[in-house]
Scaffold this active site. Structure first.
Site, PDB file in Angstrom:
ATOM      1  N   GLY A  41       2.805   2.227  10.525  1.00 49.01           N
ATOM      2  CA  GLY A  41       3.739   3.333  10.303  1.00 49.01           C
ATOM      3  C   GLY A  41       4.476   3.773  11.560  1.00 49.01           C
ATOM      4  O   GLY A  41       5.083   4.837  11.588  1.00 49.01           O
ATOM      5  N   GLU A  64      -6.338   4.675   8.070  1.00 49.55           N
ATOM      6  CA  GLU A  64      -6.195   6.111   7.772  1.00 49.55           C
ATOM      7  C   GLU A  64      -7.502   6.673   7.213  1.00 49.55           C
ATOM      8  O   GLU A  64      -7.841   7.833   7.453  1.00 49.55           O
ATOM      9  CB  GLU A  64      -5.005   6.335   6.820  1.00 49.55           C
ATOM     10  CG  GLU A  64      -3.681   6.158   7.567  1.00 49.55           C
ATOM     11  CD  GLU A  64      -2.550   5.567   6.751  1.00 49.55           C
ATOM     12  OE1 GLU A  64      -2.602   5.591   5.509  1.00 49.55           O
ATOM     13  OE2 GLU A  64      -1.588   5.057   7.376  1.00 49.55           O
ATOM     14  N   LYS A 119       0.053   4.307  -0.209  1.00 48.84           N
ATOM     15  CA  LYS A 119      -0.561   5.507   0.384  1.00 48.84           C
ATOM     16  C   LYS A 119      -0.334   6.706  -0.565  1.00 48.84           C
ATOM     17  O   LYS A 119      -0.335   6.518  -1.774  1.00 48.84           O
ATOM     18  CB  LYS A 119      -0.005   5.766   1.780  1.00 48.84           C
ATOM     19  CG  LYS A 119       0.027   4.510   2.630  1.00 48.84           C
ATOM     20  CD  LYS A 119       0.313   4.789   4.059  1.00 48.84           C
ATOM     21  CE  LYS A 119       0.518   3.478   4.780  1.00 48.84           C
ATOM     22  NZ  LYS A 119       0.449   3.591   6.211  1.00 48.84           N
ATOM     23  N   HIS A 165      -9.260   1.112   5.336  1.00 48.52           N
ATOM     24  CA  HIS A 165      -7.921   1.305   5.922  1.00 48.52           C
ATOM     25  C   HIS A 165      -8.028   2.255   7.121  1.00 48.52           C
ATOM     26  O   HIS A 165      -8.835   3.186   7.111  1.00 48.52           O
ATOM     27  CB  HIS A 165      -6.962   1.876   4.863  1.00 48.52           C
ATOM     28  CG  HIS A 165      -5.541   1.865   5.321  1.00 48.52           C
ATOM     29  ND1 HIS A 165      -5.019   2.841   6.136  1.00 48.52           N
ATOM     30  CD2 HIS A 165      -4.542   0.971   5.116  1.00 48.52           C
ATOM     31  CE1 HIS A 165      -3.754   2.553   6.400  1.00 48.52           C
ATOM     32  NE2 HIS A 165      -3.434   1.413   5.796  1.00 48.52           N
ATOM     33  N   SER A 214       3.815  -2.176  10.192  1.00 45.62           N
ATOM     34  CA  SER A 214       5.277  -2.153  10.276  1.00 45.62           C
ATOM     35  C   SER A 214       5.934  -3.495   9.910  1.00 45.62           C
ATOM     36  O   SER A 214       6.911  -3.913  10.547  1.00 45.62           O
ATOM     37  CB  SER A 214       5.727  -1.676  11.666  1.00 45.62           C
ATOM     38  OG  SER A 214       5.256  -0.366  11.899  1.00 45.62           O
ATOM     39  N   GLU A 239      -4.999  -4.986  10.891  1.00 45.58           N
ATOM     40  CA  GLU A 239      -3.950  -3.973  11.007  1.00 45.58           C
ATOM     41  C   GLU A 239      -4.165  -3.169  12.282  1.00 45.58           C
ATOM     42  O   GLU A 239      -4.922  -2.174  12.275  1.00 45.58           O
ATOM     43  CB  GLU A 239      -4.021  -3.018   9.810  1.00 45.58           C
ATOM     44  CG  GLU A 239      -3.815  -3.693   8.475  1.00 45.58           C
ATOM     45  CD  GLU A 239      -3.278  -2.696   7.450  1.00 45.58           C
ATOM     46  OE1 GLU A 239      -2.173  -2.919   6.972  1.00 45.58           O
ATOM     47  OE2 GLU A 239      -3.943  -1.691   7.175  1.00 45.58           O
ATOM     48  N   ASN A 295       0.863  -1.183   0.000  1.00 45.92           N
ATOM     49  CA  ASN A 295       0.000   0.000   0.000  1.00 45.92           C
ATOM     50  C   ASN A 295       0.899   1.232   0.000  1.00 45.92           C
ATOM     51  O   ASN A 295       1.516   1.544   1.006  1.00 45.92           O
ATOM     52  CB  ASN A 295      -0.889  -0.034   1.259  1.00 45.92           C
ATOM     53  CG  ASN A 295      -1.670   1.247   1.442  1.00 45.92           C
ATOM     54  OD1 ASN A 295      -1.821   2.037   0.504  1.00 45.92           O
ATOM     55  ND2 ASN A 295      -2.168   1.461   2.655  1.00 45.92           N
TER      56      ASN A 295
HETATM   57  C1  PEP Z   1      -0.497   0.021   5.894  1.00 40.07           C
HETATM   58  O1  PEP Z   1      -0.539   1.139   5.429  1.00 40.07           O
HETATM   59  O2  PEP Z   1      -1.424  -0.748   5.641  1.00 40.07           O
HETATM   60  C2  PEP Z   1       0.643  -0.375   6.728  1.00 40.07           C
HETATM   61  C3  PEP Z   1       0.590  -1.538   7.316  1.00 40.07           C
HETATM   62  O3  PEP Z   1       1.702   0.514   6.840  1.00 40.07           O
HETATM   63  P1  PEP Z   1       3.161   0.227   7.478  1.00 40.07           P
HETATM   64  O4  PEP Z   1       3.650  -1.084   6.910  1.00 40.07           O
HETATM   65  O5  PEP Z   1       3.999   1.379   7.049  1.00 40.07           O
HETATM   66  O6  PEP Z   1       2.987   0.148   8.970  1.00 40.07           O
END
Ligand code: PEP
Length: 254
Positions: free
Chosen positions: A175, A99, A11, A97, A215, A169, A9
Site C-alpha cells: 500500500g 495488517e 481488505k 497478512h 504495490s 509481501e 485482496n
Molecule cells: C496486500 O494487501 O496484500 C497488498 C499487497 O496490497 P497493495 O497491492 O495495495 O500493496
C-alpha cells in the site's frame, strides 16, 4: 510447471452492492481467458462473500476470505469460523497478512493455529510473510522470513503443504507504492524455496507456489511475474478496479 496465481485482496473495501458491480464486470472480462494456466481469486470482506460467490456463478473465479478464527464456534465475539465459511462455499483463506500481524498483533503462534484449523477443514491457505523496512535495512529479512515460515507451518506435514500458497509481501511495499525490484523479490522467493527444501524436500520446494505482494500494478506486474520463482501476485489496491485487476491477470498470459 507451477500454475500462476493472481489474487485480489480487497481488505476493508466495498459494500455488497459495490462487490456485485465489480464481479459482474470482472467475470465478463475473464471469460476471454483461455486455458487453465492461471488461478484467479478474490478475497472480499466477509459481508460480500455471498454476493461474490453468487455473481461469479460458474466462472473460474476462486472466492476466499481474508481471515478466520481457528475454532469452529464459541464465545469469540466478532470472529468468523471455518465452518461458517464452508457453509457459504468458501474454502480459501488468507492468513498472516501483515495488517493482521502488525495492526491486530497476530503472533506466529496464533497464525499456526489458524493454518492447522484451515487445513483440517480442507481449506487452501494463502500464507503471507514479510519483513518490515527496518528489518530489511538491518539485513534481518532472511531471518525474519525463516522464523515466520518455520513457526507458522510448525507441525504441518508435507501433505498439508499441497494446500498452501506462500505470499511474500514485504511490509514496506504494501500500500505504499514502493515495490521490491524484480531481482530482490526473486532472490527472496528463491530463498523461500530453499527453506522448503530443508523443511520438507526438494519435490515440495519445486511445487510450492510463492507469489509476490506489495504495490503490484498493471505497469509493474509483468516485470515481476516473468521471474522464474515468482508464481503470481497478491494484489491490494489495484484489485479494487475490474480493469486494472484484469490487466494484472493478463500480464501472466501474454
Ligand atoms: C496486500 O494487501 O496484500 C497488498 C499487497 O496490497 P497493495 O497491492 O495495495 O500493496
Amino acid at each position: 510447471m507451477r500454475r500462476k496465481f493472481i489474487g485480489g485482496n480487497w481488505k476493508m473495501n466495498k459494500t455488497p452492492d459495490q462487490a456485485k458491480e465489480f464481479v459482474i464486470s470482472f467475470v465478463e472480462k475473464i471469460k476471454t481467458i483461455e486455458g487453465n494456466s492461471v488461478d484467479i481469486a478474490l478475497f472480499p470482506p466477509f459481508l460480500a462473500l455471498n454476493v461474490v460467490k453468487e455473481y461469479s456463478g460458474e466462472s473460474r473465479l476462486i472466492v476466499g476470505a481474508q481471515n478466520m478464527h481457528y475454532k469452529d464456534s464459541g464465545a469469540f465475539t466478532g470472529e468468523i469460523s471455518p465452518v461458517m465459511l464452508n457453509s457459504v462455499g468458501v474454502n480459501w483463506v488468507i492468513l498472516g497478512h501483515s495488517e493482521r500481524r502488525h495492526i491486530f498483533r497476530e503472533s506466529n503462534e496464533l497464525i499456526n493455529l489458524k493454518v492447522k484449523a484451515a487445513l483440517e477443514h480442507n481449506f487452501h491457505v494463502i500464507l503471507c510473510v514479510g519483513e518490515t523496512e527496518e528489518e530489511r535495512l538491518t539485513s534481518k529479512h532472511y531471518d525474519v522470513i525463516k522464523e515466520q515460515l518455520e513457526s507458522d507451518l510448525a507441525d504441518i506435514d508435507a501433505k498439508g503443504i499441497n494446500n498452501i500458497v506462500v505470499a511474500y509481501e514485504p511490509v514496506w511495499a504494501i500500500g505504499t507504492g514502493k515495490t521490491a525490484t524484480p531481482e530482490d523479490a526473486e532472490e527472496m522467493h528463491r530463498y523461500i524455496r530453499r527453506l522448503f527444501e530443508g523443511m520438507y524436500n526438494s519435490d515440495i520446494a519445486d511445487k510450492v507456489r510463492i507469489i509476490y505482494g506489495g504495490s503490484v500494478k498493471p505497469a509493474n506486474a509483468k516485470s515481476l511475474l516473468v521471474k522464474e520463482d515468482i508464481d503470481g501476485a497478491l494484489v491490494g489496491g489495484a484489485s479494487l478496479n475490474p480493469q486494472s485487476f484484469f490487466e494484472i491477470v493478463n500480464s501472466v498470459i501474454d
